[in-house]
Design a protein around this motif. Structure first.
Motif, mmCIF file in Angstrom:
data_model
loop_
_atom_site.group_PDB
_atom_site.id
_atom_site.type_symbol
_atom_site.label_atom_id
_atom_site.label_comp_id
_atom_site.label_asym_id
_atom_site.label_seq_id
_atom_site.Cartn_x
_atom_site.Cartn_y
_atom_site.Cartn_z
ATOM 1 N N CYS A 46 85.268 -8.840 10.231
ATOM 2 C CA CYS A 46 85.392 -8.346 11.593
ATOM 3 C C CYS A 46 84.042 -8.497 12.304
ATOM 4 O O CYS A 46 83.022 -8.049 11.784
ATOM 5 N N CYS A 90 91.634 -6.053 12.480
ATOM 6 C CA CYS A 90 90.810 -5.302 11.523
ATOM 7 C C CYS A 90 91.469 -3.957 11.214
ATOM 8 O O CYS A 90 91.743 -3.176 12.130
ATOM 9 N N CYS A 146 82.850 -4.641 13.519
ATOM 10 C CA CYS A 146 82.349 -3.626 12.587
ATOM 11 C C CYS A 146 81.918 -4.207 11.234
ATOM 12 O O CYS A 146 81.480 -3.456 10.364
ATOM 13 N N HIS A 196 83.571 -5.171 8.764
ATOM 14 C CA HIS A 196 84.489 -4.906 7.647
ATOM 15 C C HIS A 196 85.106 -6.238 7.199
ATOM 16 O O HIS A 196 85.539 -7.035 8.029
ATOM 17 N N GLN A 245 90.098 -1.492 9.957
ATOM 18 C CA GLN A 245 89.088 -0.433 10.122
ATOM 19 C C GLN A 245 88.947 -0.011 11.578
ATOM 20 O O GLN A 245 88.894 1.173 11.878
ATOM 21 N N CYS A 246 88.860 -1.004 12.507
ATOM 22 C CA CYS A 246 88.548 -0.661 13.903
ATOM 23 C C CYS A 246 89.539 -1.266 14.901
ATOM 24 O O CYS A 246 89.394 -1.074 16.096
HETATM 25 ZN ZN LIG Z 1 86.462 -3.957 12.512
#
Ligand SMILES: [Zn+2]
Length: 141
Positions: A36, A50, A39, A41, A52-53
């Motif tokens: 990503c 992603c 972030c 990740h 995560q975000c």
């Molecule tokens: Zn991310």
């Protein structure tokens, strides 16, 4: 062509718009994972967003191809004709990947000699001119 471990009759993987860049890198014998750009990740297999975000922006990080056996299983029934038995399916914990694991095959090793945590290295198997599959073997040297 590379050393061969599986027969031509193995069912080929299906690429889509999300995974095509991964298969293209594989055909050049580069093991990559998505990263990503918002972030950092990493994720595998490739996905459009992603986890995560939720950013849709990503690039590709090339890995060393080193890892260790997270878990594995020995398969005694063929999934393709003319397949050597038994064969090994493993989950590989990939070094420098941000904690990612990938499912692959262990080659050049007897099932009796495999153990959890065994250091392994990537070896590419060219199935055709434009399809290479990542396999793993015990680390050498
Ligand atoms: Zn991310």
């Amino acid at each position: 062509m590379s050393e061969r471990f599986f027969p031509d009759s193995m069912p080929p993987p299906l690429a889509d718009a999300t995974t095509l860049p991964w298969w293209e890198a594989a055909s050049e014998h580069r093991l990559v994972v998505q990263r990503c750009t918002a972030c950092e990740h990493t994720r595998h297999p490739p996905a459009p967003v992603c986890p995560q975000c939720r950013s849709a922006e990503a690039d590709w990080k090339e890995l060393s191809g080193l890892g260790e056996v997270y878990t594995y299983t020995t398969v005694h029934r063929p999934i393709a004709g003319e397949q050597e038995l038994p064969f090994l399916i493993a989950v590989i914990a990939l070094e420098d990947s941000g904690g990612l694991r990938m499912i692959s095959n262990l080659v050049s090793v007897s099932p009796d000699d495999v153990s959890i945590g065994m250091p392994v290295e990537l070896v590419w198997e060219d199935m055709s001119d434009d399809l290479a599959m990542p396999r793993f073997r015990p680390r050498r040297g």
